[in-house]
Structure formats: C-alpha cells, structure tokens
Design a protein around this motif. Structure first.
Motif, PDB file in Angstrom:
ATOM      1  N   ARG A  92     -35.668   5.551 -48.140  1.00 46.21           N
ATOM      2  CA  ARG A  92     -36.653   4.978 -47.236  1.00 46.21           C
ATOM      3  C   ARG A  92     -36.811   3.477 -47.466  1.00 46.21           C
ATOM      4  O   ARG A  92     -37.019   2.715 -46.517  1.00 46.21           O
ATOM      5  N   ASN A  93     -36.742   3.070 -48.729  1.00 51.17           N
ATOM      6  CA  ASN A  93     -36.904   1.653 -49.046  1.00 51.17           C
ATOM      7  C   ASN A  93     -35.614   0.850 -48.877  1.00 51.17           C
ATOM      8  O   ASN A  93     -35.620  -0.358 -49.075  1.00 51.17           O
ATOM      9  N   LEU A  94     -34.519   1.546 -48.565  1.00 47.60           N
ATOM     10  CA  LEU A  94     -33.234   0.857 -48.492  1.00 47.60           C
ATOM     11  C   LEU A  94     -33.224  -0.227 -47.418  1.00 47.60           C
ATOM     12  O   LEU A  94     -32.697  -1.322 -47.631  1.00 47.60           O
ATOM     13  N   SER A  95     -33.827   0.055 -46.266  1.00 49.93           N
ATOM     14  CA  SER A  95     -33.821  -0.923 -45.179  1.00 49.93           C
ATOM     15  C   SER A  95     -34.663  -2.140 -45.500  1.00 49.93           C
ATOM     16  O   SER A  95     -34.440  -3.225 -44.966  1.00 49.93           O
ATOM     17  N   GLY A  96     -35.622  -1.991 -46.403  1.00 50.72           N
ATOM     18  CA  GLY A  96     -36.455  -3.130 -46.768  1.00 50.72           C
ATOM     19  C   GLY A  96     -35.843  -4.033 -47.804  1.00 50.72           C
ATOM     20  O   GLY A  96     -36.386  -5.099 -48.107  1.00 50.72           O
ATOM     21  N   GLY A  97     -34.736  -3.611 -48.381  1.00 47.32           N
ATOM     22  CA  GLY A  97     -34.051  -4.444 -49.371  1.00 47.32           C
ATOM     23  C   GLY A  97     -34.652  -4.383 -50.753  1.00 47.32           C
ATOM     24  O   GLY A  97     -34.273  -5.158 -51.623  1.00 47.32           O
ATOM     25  N   ASN A  98     -35.629  -3.474 -50.986  1.00 45.74           N
ATOM     26  CA  ASN A  98     -36.281  -3.400 -52.291  1.00 45.74           C
ATOM     27  C   ASN A  98     -35.764  -2.248 -53.148  1.00 45.74           C
ATOM     28  O   ASN A  98     -36.296  -1.978 -54.215  1.00 45.74           O
ATOM     29  N   ALA A  99     -34.772  -1.526 -52.668  1.00 49.20           N
ATOM     30  CA  ALA A  99     -34.271  -0.358 -53.393  1.00 49.20           C
ATOM     31  C   ALA A  99     -33.233  -0.795 -54.417  1.00 49.20           C
ATOM     32  O   ALA A  99     -32.317  -1.558 -54.114  1.00 49.20           O
ATOM     33  N   GLU A 100     -33.393  -0.313 -55.623  1.00 50.68           N
ATOM     34  CA  GLU A 100     -32.464  -0.640 -56.695  1.00 50.68           C
ATOM     35  C   GLU A 100     -32.095   0.629 -57.455  1.00 50.68           C
ATOM     36  O   GLU A 100     -32.935   1.511 -57.659  1.00 50.68           O
ATOM     37  N   LEU A 101     -30.852   0.690 -57.868  1.00 46.69           N
ATOM     38  CA  LEU A 101     -30.368   1.790 -58.701  1.00 46.69           C
ATOM     39  C   LEU A 101     -30.362   1.350 -60.154  1.00 46.69           C
ATOM     40  O   LEU A 101     -30.125   0.177 -60.469  1.00 46.69           O
ATOM     41  N   ASP A 102     -30.602   2.297 -61.043  1.00 45.80           N
ATOM     42  CA  ASP A 102     -30.599   2.016 -62.479  1.00 45.80           C
ATOM     43  C   ASP A 102     -29.411   2.731 -63.103  1.00 45.80           C
ATOM     44  O   ASP A 102     -29.303   3.964 -63.010  1.00 45.80           O
ATOM     45  N   ILE A 103     -28.503   1.961 -63.713  1.00 43.45           N
ATOM     46  CA  ILE A 103     -27.307   2.517 -64.341  1.00 43.45           C
ATOM     47  C   ILE A 103     -27.333   2.166 -65.817  1.00 43.45           C
ATOM     48  O   ILE A 103     -27.449   0.996 -66.187  1.00 43.45           O
ATOM     49  N   GLU A 104     -27.237   3.181 -66.669  1.00 45.40           N
ATOM     50  CA  GLU A 104     -27.216   2.993 -68.120  1.00 45.40           C
ATOM     51  C   GLU A 104     -25.933   3.594 -68.684  1.00 45.40           C
ATOM     52  O   GLU A 104     -25.517   4.688 -68.264  1.00 45.40           O
ATOM     53  N   ALA A 105     -25.309   2.874 -69.609  1.00 39.00           N
ATOM     54  CA  ALA A 105     -24.039   3.313 -70.178  1.00 39.00           C
ATOM     55  C   ALA A 105     -24.181   3.562 -71.663  1.00 39.00           C
ATOM     56  O   ALA A 105     -24.952   2.887 -72.365  1.00 39.00           O
ATOM     57  N   ASN A 106     -23.445   4.541 -72.153  1.00 43.88           N
ATOM     58  CA  ASN A 106     -23.415   4.844 -73.584  1.00 43.88           C
ATOM     59  C   ASN A 106     -22.548   3.802 -74.279  1.00 43.88           C
ATOM     60  O   ASN A 106     -21.339   3.750 -74.077  1.00 43.88           O
ATOM     61  N   GLY A 107     -23.164   2.972 -75.112  1.00 46.77           N
ATOM     62  CA  GLY A 107     -22.445   1.881 -75.756  1.00 46.77           C
ATOM     63  C   GLY A 107     -21.717   2.257 -77.025  1.00 46.77           C
ATOM     64  O   GLY A 107     -21.102   1.398 -77.655  1.00 46.77           O
ATOM     65  N   GLU A 134     -23.251   3.800 -40.778  1.00 49.61           N
ATOM     66  CA  GLU A 134     -23.489   4.970 -39.926  1.00 49.61           C
ATOM     67  C   GLU A 134     -24.896   4.978 -39.333  1.00 49.61           C
ATOM     68  O   GLU A 134     -25.105   5.481 -38.224  1.00 49.61           O
ATOM     69  N   ASN A 135     -25.851   4.419 -40.066  1.00 46.59           N
ATOM     70  CA  ASN A 135     -27.238   4.451 -39.601  1.00 46.59           C
ATOM     71  C   ASN A 135     -27.682   3.112 -39.015  1.00 46.59           C
ATOM     72  O   ASN A 135     -28.886   2.924 -38.772  1.00 46.59           O
ATOM     73  N   SER A 136     -26.743   2.202 -38.805  1.00 46.72           N
ATOM     74  CA  SER A 136     -27.031   0.905 -38.165  1.00 46.72           C
ATOM     75  C   SER A 136     -28.138   0.149 -38.881  1.00 46.72           C
ATOM     76  O   SER A 136     -29.042  -0.429 -38.251  1.00 46.72           O
ATOM     77  N   ILE A 137     -28.076   0.182 -40.203  1.00 43.93           N
ATOM     78  CA  ILE A 137     -29.033  -0.583 -40.999  1.00 43.93           C
ATOM     79  C   ILE A 137     -28.448  -1.968 -41.215  1.00 43.93           C
ATOM     80  O   ILE A 137     -27.372  -2.125 -41.805  1.00 43.93           O
ATOM     81  N   SER A 138     -29.141  -2.991 -40.736  1.00 45.61           N
ATOM     82  CA  SER A 138     -28.598  -4.350 -40.741  1.00 45.61           C
ATOM     83  C   SER A 138     -28.936  -5.086 -42.027  1.00 45.61           C
ATOM     84  O   SER A 138     -29.621  -6.101 -42.020  1.00 45.61           O
ATOM     85  N   VAL A 139     -28.493  -4.524 -43.138  1.00 47.96           N
ATOM     86  CA  VAL A 139     -28.628  -5.200 -44.424  1.00 47.96           C
ATOM     87  C   VAL A 139     -27.232  -5.575 -44.879  1.00 47.96           C
ATOM     88  O   VAL A 139     -26.383  -4.713 -45.099  1.00 47.96           O
ATOM     89  N   THR A 140     -26.984  -6.856 -44.975  1.00 49.99           N
ATOM     90  CA  THR A 140     -25.638  -7.315 -45.325  1.00 49.99           C
ATOM     91  C   THR A 140     -25.360  -7.069 -46.794  1.00 49.99           C
ATOM     92  O   THR A 140     -26.237  -7.202 -47.649  1.00 49.99           O
ATOM     93  N   MET A 141     -24.125  -6.718 -47.073  1.00 42.82           N
ATOM     94  CA  MET A 141     -23.669  -6.500 -48.450  1.00 42.82           C
ATOM     95  C   MET A 141     -22.474  -7.396 -48.700  1.00 42.82           C
ATOM     96  O   MET A 141     -21.626  -7.578 -47.806  1.00 42.82           O
ATOM     97  N   PRO A 142     -22.386  -7.997 -49.832  1.00 44.50           N
ATOM     98  CA  PRO A 142     -21.233  -8.850 -50.124  1.00 44.50           C
ATOM     99  C   PRO A 142     -19.950  -8.028 -50.190  1.00 44.50           C
ATOM    100  O   PRO A 142     -19.928  -6.929 -50.742  1.00 44.50           O
ATOM    101  N   GLU A 143     -18.930  -8.561 -49.602  1.00 42.93           N
ATOM    102  CA  GLU A 143     -17.635  -7.888 -49.607  1.00 42.93           C
ATOM    103  C   GLU A 143     -16.653  -8.679 -50.448  1.00 42.93           C
ATOM    104  O   GLU A 143     -16.630  -9.911 -50.408  1.00 42.93           O
ATOM    105  N   THR A 144     -15.864  -7.986 -51.193  1.00 45.56           N
ATOM    106  CA  THR A 144     -14.852  -8.615 -52.038  1.00 45.56           C
ATOM    107  C   THR A 144     -13.513  -7.962 -51.783  1.00 45.56           C
ATOM    108  O   THR A 144     -13.434  -6.780 -51.435  1.00 45.56           O
TER     109      THR A 144
END
Length: 352
Positions: A92-107, A134-144
């Motif tokens: 739900r928060n994805l379109s607002g640009g405030n959604a963040e994922l948390d990734i933790e790695a075993n060091g 697919e959902n026409s959400i106009s949030v740009t993402m950097p492409e590499t």
C-alpha cells in the motif's frame, strides 16, 4: 622414470584427477543461499516476491515466519543466510515512495552473506519493477546495464581451469625432480656420478629435461580435458601458453633441484617443497584475488613465480592476450627461470 613405477602413474593420473575433480569441487560460486522471510504485509505483492526469490537459481526460501526473532533463530541454527523483512502495509505504501525492505545477512560466512544479500536485493527489485509496470505505478526506478566482459556467464570454472594447469606444473616439474634426486641420494647411486667428469650443469640438465618434456605433455592434456569436458578453449595463442609453460617449468624444476641439493632425506625435501607449494597456491592468486589481500601481502606476491604464470594463463585463455601484451609477466618468469636454474647448478656440489 621408467624404473620408478610411481612416477609414470602420477604423471598420468595427476592431470586427469586435477582437471576433472578440482573445477567441480573448488568452486567459489555462491549458490543455495538460504533465505528466511518475515512477511508482515501478507499481500499479493509479498507472496509474489517470496515466490520469485524461491524460483531463483541461487536462492532458496527456507521459511516464511511472522517475527524477526523466529528469523534470527533460523540464522543461528544455520538454516538461513539472509533475512528479508517485508514491513506492514508495504504494497500500500509502495506508491508513496516510503516503502523500504530490510535485508540482513549472516556475516559469519562473509562472502556468502554479502553476495546472498545482493541476490535477494536484485530479485526483490526485479519483482517490484514488474509489479509497478503491471499496476501502472509511476514510481521511477534506476536502471542499470551490466555487461560481464571476457566471462559473460560468470562461470567460476572458466576462472579456475587455466590456473589449475599451474598446479600441475608445480607438482610435475617441481616436486617430482626433488624427490627423484633425494631418492638417489638415499640409495647412494648419486655418489657414482660425483666421481665422473660430468659438469654440474650437464648433470642438472640431465635430471630436468625429462620433466620439462613431461610438463609440456601435462599442459597439453590439461587443455584437452578443459576443452572436451568443460568446453573451454584458449582465446589467445597456444604458442603464448607453451612459452610460459617452458619458462615456468625451468623455474619450478630449478627450485626443486636446489631444495633437493640441500636436503639429506626425502622427508626433509617433502616438507620444504610442501611449504613452498602452500605459499604459491595461497598467495599466487589461484583461489583468491591478489587485490583483495593486504597491501603488505600484495608486495610479497611479486616474489612468487606462480603469480605471473596465473595472470598469463587467465589473460590468454579469457582475454586473448598475446606475448606483447603480457611482456612484463613473461620477463618476470624468464628472470625467475634463470635465477632458479643457476641456483640449482650452484647448489649441486660434486665430491670426488
């Protein structure tokens, strides 16, 4: 060599075993990374993200849990290497640009944890890109755009196989001549040679030339196995490979003979030669890049002959480089060959 039944067996079995087994076993490709997902969103997007991660060739979703404590328990038990936390209301928060994922790695396993976290991040970003489209959400993402030069598939075997030929020459042209000379010392047959007018250089050459020939045969066998089994052929010239093989054979055989000349027993020569082989393999860039070593260790590698041979083999195999392109490495190998060959002749003392 004909009288010793062990040497022909080693010469035949060694290249076959090294080229067939080591590329499969000594593989630093990071695969089967265990991922535990803390799904606090319970949406269609989070379920799709989990499914895409589990479908990856390198990732496996071990469990989907509801709390971070359960996820940490899976890491502590060794079941997971990476934790992905999807926060509540993420889709739900994805379109607002405030959604963040948390990734933790075993060091604990730094390499697997670091690369595993990158794989999870890339998989999640790919899923989000498709979801937004697919959902026409106009949030740009950097492409590499990533292009892998010289080894497009990033297959670690292509990186290892040229260097394994170096291991074969170290054993065949370094270890075996040393054992051969020390065995003659222990049996007493070398004393008969000491009272002859044969010069030191002629004696040393007579002991080394057969192993040089065998070394070239072993290099040929190694390249043929790499071609037939793994489909890897040199991009560059075969002449560049055989030239450096000859120079490196001179280097290792000279070192082996010098050690044998100063060893009283076969056990003593084995321990000394084994110490050199361990240093050559660990600091020559065989398994780990030299640039990842500390600066003081990188300086020491300039005095290690396999460093230059490995650089030449990988450059000729993967980049198609020639002798002119690699002249500093060829010059260094030639200098080592002259030095160790002279050392082998000087350390052999005739007694009459």
């Amino acid at each position: 060599m004909r009288r010793n039944p062990l040497i022909p067996k080693i010469i035949i079995a060694m290249p076959i075993m090294v080229m067939l087994v080591l590329p499969l076993v000594a593989n630093l490709d990071v695969k089967n990374v265990g991922v535990t997902v803390v799904d606090n969103d319970h949406s269609q997007l989070s379920r799709r993200m989990i499914a895409d991660i589990d479908a990856s060739e390198y990732l496996t979703v071990q469990s989907v849990v509801g709390t971070h404590g359960e996820a940490m328990a899976s890491v502590e038990n060794g079941e997971a290497d990476v934790i992905l936390t999807i926060p509540p209301y993420y889709s739900r928060n994805l379109s607002g640009g405030n959604a963040e994922l948390d990734i933790e790695a075993n060091g604990v396993n730094a390499t697997k944890g670091m690369l595993g976290a990158q794989y999870v991040s890339q998989s999640a970003m790919a899923t989000l890109s498709q979801w937004r489209s697919e959902n026409s959400i106009s949030v740009t993402m950097p492409e590499t755009s990533v292009i892998n030069l010289y080894n497009p598939t990033l297959n670690f075997r292509n990186y290892m196989i040229p260097a394994l030929i170096v291991v074969l020459l170290i054993i065949i042209c370094g270890f075996l001549p040393a054992l051969n000379l020390v065995s003659e010392k222990e049996s007493g047959t070398i004393e008969a040679m000491n009272v002859t007018p044969v010069s030191r250089f002629a004696f040393v050459l007579s002991k080394l030339i057969p192993f040089w020939i065998v070394g070239l045969i072993v290099v040929t066998v190694g390249m043929i196995i790499g071609w037939l089994v793994y489909g890897l052929t040199p991009t560059g010239s075969l002449g560049a490979i055989y030239l450096v093989a000859i120079l490196f054979s001179l280097t290792m055989s000279g070192l082996g003979v010098a050690i044998a000349n100063k060893s009283a027993t076969m056990l003593q020569s084995i321990f000394v030669m084994f110490a050199f082989i361990m240093i050559f393999q660990l600091m020559g860039g065989l398994f780990t890049p030299i640039r990842s070593m500390p600066e003081w260790a990188q300086c020491i590698t300039y005095a290690i002959p396999p460093r230059y041979f490995i650089e030449i083999m990988r450059s000729v195999y993967l980049k198609g480089a020639g002798i002119i392109d690699l002249w500093p490495q060829y010059t260094a190998i030639a200098a080592f060959a002259v030095f160790f060959s002279a050392l082998a002749a000087i350390t052999y003392s005739k007694r009459s």
